[in-house]
Enzyme design. Structure first.
Site, PDB file in Angstrom:
ATOM      1  N   CYS A 223       0.800  -1.236   0.000  1.00 47.17           N
ATOM      2  CA  CYS A 223       0.000   0.000   0.000  1.00 47.17           C
ATOM      3  C   CYS A 223       0.825   1.275   0.000  1.00 47.17           C
ATOM      4  O   CYS A 223       0.272   2.366  -0.060  1.00 47.17           O
ATOM      5  CB  CYS A 223      -0.957  -0.025   1.182  1.00 47.17           C
ATOM      6  SG  CYS A 223      -1.880  -1.562   1.236  1.00 47.17           S
TER       7      CYS A 223
ATOM      8  N   HIS B 158      -3.292   7.659   6.379  1.00 52.43           N
ATOM      9  CA  HIS B 158      -3.464   6.360   5.716  1.00 52.43           C
ATOM     10  C   HIS B 158      -4.885   5.886   6.037  1.00 52.43           C
ATOM     11  O   HIS B 158      -5.603   5.471   5.140  1.00 52.43           O
ATOM     12  CB  HIS B 158      -2.387   5.378   6.181  1.00 52.43           C
ATOM     13  CG  HIS B 158      -2.365   4.109   5.395  1.00 52.43           C
ATOM     14  ND1 HIS B 158      -2.272   4.095   4.037  1.00 52.43           N
ATOM     15  CD2 HIS B 158      -2.443   2.812   5.790  1.00 52.43           C
ATOM     16  CE1 HIS B 158      -2.294   2.837   3.610  1.00 52.43           C
ATOM     17  NE2 HIS B 158      -2.406   2.042   4.653  1.00 52.43           N
TER      18      HIS B 158
ATOM     19  N   HIS C 136      -9.877   1.923  -0.304  1.00 55.43           N
ATOM     20  CA  HIS C 136      -8.421   1.802  -0.184  1.00 55.43           C
ATOM     21  C   HIS C 136      -7.910   1.288  -1.527  1.00 55.43           C
ATOM     22  O   HIS C 136      -8.140   0.143  -1.887  1.00 55.43           O
ATOM     23  CB  HIS C 136      -8.058   0.855   0.954  1.00 55.43           C
ATOM     24  CG  HIS C 136      -6.586   0.765   1.222  1.00 55.43           C
ATOM     25  ND1 HIS C 136      -5.634   1.429   0.446  1.00 55.43           N
ATOM     26  CD2 HIS C 136      -5.887   0.114   2.180  1.00 55.43           C
ATOM     27  CE1 HIS C 136      -4.434   1.165   0.919  1.00 55.43           C
ATOM     28  NE2 HIS C 136      -4.553   0.370   1.967  1.00 55.43           N
TER      29      HIS C 136
END
Lengths: 390, 249
Positions: free
Chosen positions: A150, A275, A309
């Site tokens: 990520c 995040h 995400h």
């Protein structure tokens, strides 16, 4: 800059969706998990066809990249003309490449012993994304993919900046692309990381993340003015493959390194894009780290409730959102993306200043914003962006 | 052009586990056996059992060219063209059969899993990057290692590469000879020519594909290091590629 995500595929739509008091473009899909629906951020617009000569690299991931390239094609072409093709590089982040095409193809292979004619292994290779983009835009400088889960595309922007600083390139096409697929959806489901409803980051009731897909591209140059990448911080947790260190020490190290690289003090940062995945562990570790670095004074939000995400694309997409924040300046105020959640604070989490609907930030001194990206393997990357006068 | 120092190297392939065996190999270099994995006895048994072959190769070459302190303190750059494609393919088979996925297999299938595991084993909290670039993977990882060295104020960077043959499901798509090999280079971006023994230069290259008997980049690099050759041309893409040369210091 150019991006496609659940909020749309052009600047105006992205900005209006990002700053709207409320926006929820996530959709329920039945084709990703087995026997249950899942809420995701999907790109709904139709995508351009991959040129026939690149059929080996024809997958949705590369089609998303091609769609994003269209909006920056003119500046890319101008850079190639000005500097020469060999001085223009490509650095991209991805974690999925064409893995969904590969899943379909393996199904056929298991049944019949042969692959569909449209399938080629190159679709599954992460490196294919950089080769594909270099081919379609005509860049002949170094081209590669960074795949650190990520944090992939945050690190791709950092690597692109290094190519400029090393003097190897005069312009770099960089960013990230990831596509919704059964591999990541079922993988995060197996890790019990998917929320059964809309993600609810930093809430006491948070139950996980929603996945999303996106392409985000930037043409990075040494030209002064506008929004610049002025700081980057990278670190490793050295803790666990799929869980962040509970104390957030790695996240803290990344944020402090990025601020030092930008020669900035924490209080100079007007906004932090978290995040903020909405998983119990990420939010606990990230909030602890943010509170230690910034206190509760910096407005921060997770934009993942609005786009999902987007994994390997998240770093570049959220950097682009930060650039939209900087470009929103009006009467000395920056618009901020609201933090969508149920408003129920978790007494276990360090208190942060989560952006309320309609909240803006005054411009004081330098125009600085930051973005966090943390990935599997304990791979952390924080970016600092600044809007400078030409 | 980038000027750099190459401080140390190590390599592992089945049957080629010591510096002496590589020096002997370099007298007539060729692609060797593809089966087998390093024993990595320096890793506790509990942890060792959970490592894939790629992860073991990465740990082995990293261990062979660093002290424990160096392994903890050096930024890490990893490159692999196919990486954990074996694990990914098993997962894809489970997806095709609508079987539930293993959470551990999924989190260990990501491209940065081997370098992530190395950072955990070595308790390394420095930056770590994972690179892939099809035929140019080895060369682009080398470049990124020099970039990371530059970002880390000229720190020595541990650059590890590892690959193994494609699983049987994808054999028909293979466009390079099968090989199993890992290499580690300790590199440092130089501050100037006086500080450097090597240069990495982006140059025009033969557009034709490499000859079938040509060594893959990591093995060609080991042969070049063993034989102290003058220059090394790495795989090119679209008519451009890297040339590594002694800078004549």
């Amino acid at each position: 800059m150019s991006a496609l995500c659940a909020l749309g595929d052009d600047h105006a739509r992205l900005a209006s969706g990002l700053f709207a008091p409320a926006a929820n473009p996530l959709v329920w899909r039945s084709d990703l998990l087995v026997d249950r629906d899942v809420l995701v951020g999907a790109v709904e617009s139709s995508l351009p066809a991959v040129p026939a000569r690149l059929a080996q690299l024809a997958c949705r991931n590369n089609a998303l990249a091609l769609a994003a390239l269209r909006s920056i094609e003119l500046p890319v072409r101008a850079a190639i003309e000005r500097h020469g093709a060999a001085r223009v590089g490509v650095v991209m982040g991805t974690t999925t490449s064409g893995v969904d095409e590969a899943a379909l193809a393996i199904g056929r292979y298991v049944e019949s012993g042969s692959y569909p004619a449209s399938f080629h292994y190159a679709q599954l290779e992460h490196g294919g994304l950089a080769e594909f983009l270099a081919d379609v835009c005509g860049a002949r400088g170094p081209a590669f993919v960074i795949s650190t889960a990520c944090s992939s595309s945050a690190k791709a922007l950092v690597a692109a900046r290094s190519l400029l600083e090393l003097g190897l390139c005069d312009a770099v096409v960089c960013g990230g692309v990831d596509t919704l697929c059964r591999m990541t959806t079922r993988g995060f489901f197996a890790l019990e990381a998917l929320a059964p409803e809309r993600t609810n980051p930093m809430s006491r009731n948070r139950r996980g993340l929603n996945l999303g897909e996106a392409a985000a591209l930037v043409l990075l140059t040494r030209d002064p003015g506008g929004v610049q990448l002025v700081g980057a911080g990278e670190s490793s947790d050295a803790h666990h493959m799929s869980a962040p260190s509970p104390d957030g020490a790695g996240a803290e190290a990344a944020m402090r390194a990025a601020l030092a690289d930008a020669r900035a003090q924490p209080e100079e940062v007007a906004y932090l894009n978290l995040h903020g995945t909405g998983t119990p562990l990420n939010d606990a570790s990230e909030s602890a780290a943010v509170a230690r670095v910034f206190g509760a004074s910096v407005p921060c939000s997770s934009t993942k409730p609005r786009v999902g995400h987007t994994l390997g694309a998240a770093g570049a997409l959220e950097a682009l959102f930060c650039a939209l924040v900087l470009e929103s300046e009006h009467d000395g105020q920056l618009s901020l993306p609201p933090h969508d959640w149920d408003g129920v604070r978790d007494p276990e989490l360090a208190a942060l200043q989560l952006v309320a609907s309609g909240q803006s930030a005054p411009v004081r001194g330098r125009r600085l914003v930051a973005s966090n990206g943390f990935g599997f393997g304990g791979n952390n990357c924080t970016l600092v962006l600044e809007r400078q006068r030409a | 052009m980038i000027e750099f120092e190459l401080e140390h190297w190590s390599a592992w392939a089945p049957g080629l586990e010591t510096r002496e065996s590589w020096l002997a190999w370099a007298r007539a270099p060729r692609i060797g056996a593809t089966d087998g994995a390093p024993e990595v006895r320096f890793i506790p048994a509990m942890t060792r059992r959970r490592l894939s072959r790629i992860a073991k190769m990465v740990a082995q070459v990293a261990h062979d060219c660093s002290s424990a302190d160096e392994l903890r303190e050096r930024p890490l750059v990893f490159a692999s063209r196919h990486c954990e494609i074996g694990t990914s393919t098993l997962i894809l088979r489970d997806i095709a059969a609508n079987l539930p996925l293993s959470p551990t297999a999924f989190s260990h299938s990501v491209h940065n899993a081997p370098v992530g595991q190395l950072s955990i084993l070595a308790q390394n909290r420095r930056p770590s990057v994972s690179v892939s670039a099809r035929h140019a993977t080895f060369a682009m990882g080398w470049l990124e290692a020099l970039s990371v060295s530059r970002r880390c104020n000229g720190s020595a960077v541990l650059y590890v590469y590892a690959d193994e043959p494609l699983p049987v499901e994808y054999r028909a798509f293979a466009d390079e000879p099968d090989f199993t090999c890992a290499t580690a280079l300790v590199v440092r971006a130089a501050r100037g020519a006086a500080d450097a023994s090597f240069t990495l230069r982006w140059s025009r290259a033969e557009p034709s594909p490499r000859a079938p008997d040509q060594l893959p980049d990591p093995l060609a690099t080991v042969a070049w290091l063993c034989s102290r050759g003058a220059q090394l041309d790495l795989a090119a893409t679209a008519g451009w590629g890297w040339r590594v040369e002694h800078s004549g210091r």
